[in-house]
Scaffold this motif. Structure first.
Motif, PDB file in Angstrom:
ATOM      1  N   ILE A  57     126.526  20.240 -43.182  1.00  0.00           N
ATOM      2  CA  ILE A  57     125.400  20.727 -42.766  1.00  0.00           C
ATOM      3  C   ILE A  57     124.215  20.214 -43.775  1.00  0.00           C
ATOM      4  O   ILE A  57     122.845  19.600 -43.200  1.00  0.00           O
ATOM      5  CB  ILE A  57     125.102  22.131 -42.855  1.00  0.00           C
ATOM      6  N   LEU A  85     124.227  17.726 -36.816  1.00  0.00           N
ATOM      7  CA  LEU A  85     123.932  19.145 -37.702  1.00  0.00           C
ATOM      8  C   LEU A  85     124.539  20.354 -36.649  1.00  0.00           C
ATOM      9  O   LEU A  85     124.991  21.001 -37.334  1.00  0.00           O
ATOM     10  CB  LEU A  85     122.350  19.260 -38.047  1.00  0.00           C
ATOM     11  N   SER A 128     132.665  21.761 -45.785  1.00  0.00           N
ATOM     12  CA  SER A 128     132.288  22.452 -44.781  1.00  0.00           C
ATOM     13  C   SER A 128     130.588  22.626 -44.959  1.00  0.00           C
ATOM     14  O   SER A 128     129.842  22.406 -44.135  1.00  0.00           O
ATOM     15  CB  SER A 128     132.591  24.009 -44.542  1.00  0.00           C
ATOM     16  N   SER A 155     127.958  20.619 -37.041  1.00  0.00           N
ATOM     17  CA  SER A 155     128.441  21.196 -38.421  1.00  0.00           C
ATOM     18  C   SER A 155     128.409  22.694 -38.479  1.00  0.00           C
ATOM     19  O   SER A 155     129.146  23.290 -39.046  1.00  0.00           O
ATOM     20  CB  SER A 155     127.723  20.458 -39.580  1.00  0.00           C
ATOM     21  N   ILE A 156     127.066  23.247 -37.842  1.00  0.00           N
ATOM     22  CA  ILE A 156     126.847  24.658 -37.912  1.00  0.00           C
ATOM     23  C   ILE A 156     127.705  25.253 -36.776  1.00  0.00           C
ATOM     24  O   ILE A 156     128.299  26.262 -37.208  1.00  0.00           O
ATOM     25  CB  ILE A 156     125.395  24.888 -37.493  1.00  0.00           C
ATOM     26  N   ASP A 161     132.591  21.231 -32.439  1.00  0.00           N
ATOM     27  CA  ASP A 161     132.405  20.301 -33.505  1.00  0.00           C
ATOM     28  C   ASP A 161     132.705  18.697 -33.349  1.00  0.00           C
ATOM     29  O   ASP A 161     131.785  18.043 -32.918  1.00  0.00           O
ATOM     30  CB  ASP A 161     132.812  20.715 -34.877  1.00  0.00           C
TER      31      ASP A 161
END
Length: 571
Positions: free
Chosen positions: A319, A337, A315, A340-341, A375
């Protein structure tokens, strides 16, 4: 995903112990939220039966939960929960004790009337949960509560993260929750399945590994979600409780592994960060080997530790990879990015809801699922954006391969690619002309005034010719100071008229060097297709001969008609 966070949180937060008994729940009231504050708990030290646990309850050994959802972490000892239910109505009422967590190994419920067990049920992996008639991916205990107070004891056992969200629903509330779960899970599974099929088809068609690893990532996400939500036991492996116990840690590892492989290929780490790329691919071997070792040892706790370590690493790592790739100028890393956030934010919201820092409801409890869904959608968008960008770059590269870099005209290769399909049409074969144009004494221009001036002459002449032609005419730089024009549907007279205008306009072009006016002229050879000249190479050859005849005849003129060789061949 609902329970990725329990390991880290349960290690940080402790359980508050108090000797005060929790208040009874009244059936006349609705209880839409988890009822953890109405529960008391006892962590089992030695194996107890229900009667022994009830005796400890009467002796005051149970303590209030003090949380809406009780949480005990990984490999916790079995826990007993107590609940007092008060039916203050004038008749027995049916209610459902609903535990919204499928991965618990065993859940047993006991109903007491005074000191006597009047009813009990066992559910869970170790109790052949798949035989439950309700066919819901949760633990549901239906019971008709008599008038007055009823004590309920619930025993929970699992080496998995022991988070226990307990609800007390009437039938209408239970149906509403089931409907919400069915629609939301249906939407999630349908959307992910559609993305999986679409991207796998793209991989088959395009043979790009990024699409393959993204498809594997989606497939592992689905399987992992099936495992921890309970739908796997309902639909895919209803007769395999042993696999259900191992499926979650195993699928966590395959999910993270496929995600790392996708990130490596999508972000092109092999070229940008080769050392990190090798480390990540080593992780994709090390953790599956560790999980295989845990399976061989039949140590689920060890397997869960490995799985959670990899999940937490994965996880945060996504990022970090997005930031590093963005710093290297990888445009596609923007979507990666953000994706992932979004998943990390979803996990954070669910975690905060579980621990009562924000309101707990359907949406906050399943925010992790929403985060992961965003995501995968953003990753799909990133794949599409990168594919579009790569295709644009290919188009530009192909165009540059077919273009003369100085004059921005077609080169010889492009001329053939454009003209040969046109000349294959019978109508064009009967009425097409070709002009070969050569700038007179161009070598002398280069030698006298320099190559930069010569390049300027070529560019200006090319621009004049291009601006004079029709849309369907094909112009190319043939080589050096020569240009070629293909004129479809053009007879000899029209070609001569165009050639004369070009000769005249080229001669009028204003060129100066060191305040000295320089005249530039061109010679043109013309040929028009006929029964004797009906092949494209033959037309080009005849036009070239006419061009040299024009140059030998004094330059700055045009020459056309059939060549002497062709005349003789025709006669």
């Amino acid at each position: 995903m609902k329970w990725i966070f329990t390991l880290a949180i349960s290690l940080i937060l402790g359980l508050n112990v108090c000797i005060v008994q929790a208040d009874a729940l009244h059936l006349s009231e609705n209880h839409p939220e988890p009822i953890g504050y109405s529960l008391s708990q006892y962590v089992e030290k030695d194996r107890l039966n229900a009667s022994q646990a009830f005796e400890l309850l009467k002796k005051g050994k149970f303590s209030p939960v003090n949380q809406s959802i009780s949480n005990y972490g990984i490999n916790a000892k079995p826990v007993w929960l107590h609940l007092t239910i008060n039916n203050d109505a004038s008749e027995p009422l049916n209610r459902v004790l609903h535990i919204d967590n499928y991965w618990l190994d065993e859940v047993s419920a006991f109903w007491f009337d005074n000191d006597t067990i009047v009813h009990f049920e066992h559910q869970g992996d170790l109790s052949l949960y798949y035989q439950q008639s309700a066919m819901q991916p949760s633990f549901n205990f239906n019971y008709s509560y008599p008038i007055g107070k009823t004590d309920v004891l619930i025993r929970v056992q699992t080496p998995d993260p022991m988070a226990i969200p307990v609800y007390l629903f009437n039938q209408k509330e239970m149906l509403q929750k089931s409907a919400f779960n069915n629609y939301s899970y249906g939407f999630l599974y349908g959307a992910i399945t559609a993305l999986l099929i679409y991207n796998f088809i793209l991989f088959i068609g395009l043979r790009l590994k990024s699409y393959l690893f993204y498809s594997l990532y989606l497939g592992n996400f689905l399987m992992l979600h099936f495992a921890y939500s309970g739908h796997g036991s309902l639909w895919l492996w209803p007769n395999s409780p042993l696999w259900q116990q191992w499926s979650i840690p195993l699928l966590m590892v395959t999910f993270c592994t496929s995600g790392i492989l996708f990130a490596c290929h999508f972000l092109r780490l092999k070229f940008q960060l080769p050392t990190l790329n090798r480390i990540l691919k080593s992780l994709c071997i090390i953790f599956p080997v560790l999980m295989l070792m845990a399976v061989m040892l039949q140590d689920r706790v060890l397997g869960l530790i490995f799985a959670f370590d990899l999940m937490l690493l994965f996880s945060g790592l996504m990022i970090v990879l997005g930031v590093l790739s963005l710093n290297f100028g990888n445009i596609s890393a923007r979507f990666f990015l953000i994706a992932s956030i979004s998943s990390m934010l979803g996990i954070a919201v669910t975690c905060l809801a579980v621990w009562n820092y924000i309101p707990f409801n359907h949406f906050t409890y399943r925010a992790a699922e929403v985060g992961f869904f965003i995501d995968v959608l953003l990753l799909a968008l990133a794949l599409t954006e990168r594919f579009r960008r790569v295709e644009n770059e290919k188009t530009i590269a192909e165009k540059m391969a077919n273009m003369d870099p100085l004059t921005r005209l077609n080169n010889r290769r492009a001329f053939y690619q454009l003209v040969e399909p046109m000349f294959a049409e019978e109508k064009i074969q009967k009425s097409a002309s070709i002009l070969m144009i050569d700038i007179d004494l161009f070598k002398g221009i280069n030698d006298t005034y320099g190559h930069n001036f010569g390049d300027a002459v070529l560019v200006k002449v090319a621009t004049l010719i291009r601006d004079t032609l029709r849309k369907d005419d094909v112009l190319a730089r043939w080589g050096g100071e020569e240009f070629i024009i293909f004129l479809p549907h053009t007879q000899e007279q029209e070609a001569n008229t165009l050639a004369a205008r070009l000769c005249e306009n080229i001669a009028k072009l204003p060129f100066t060097q060191s305040q000295r006016k320089i005249n530039v002229t061109a010679s043109i050879g013309i040929v028009t297709s006929c029964s004797a000249i009906n092949q494209l190479p033959m037309l080009i050859e005849v036009a070239d001969k006419h061009l040299y005849q024009a140059k030998r005849s004094g330059r700055n003129q045009i020459c056309g008609g059939l060549s002497p060789d062709v005349n003789r061949a025709v006669s």
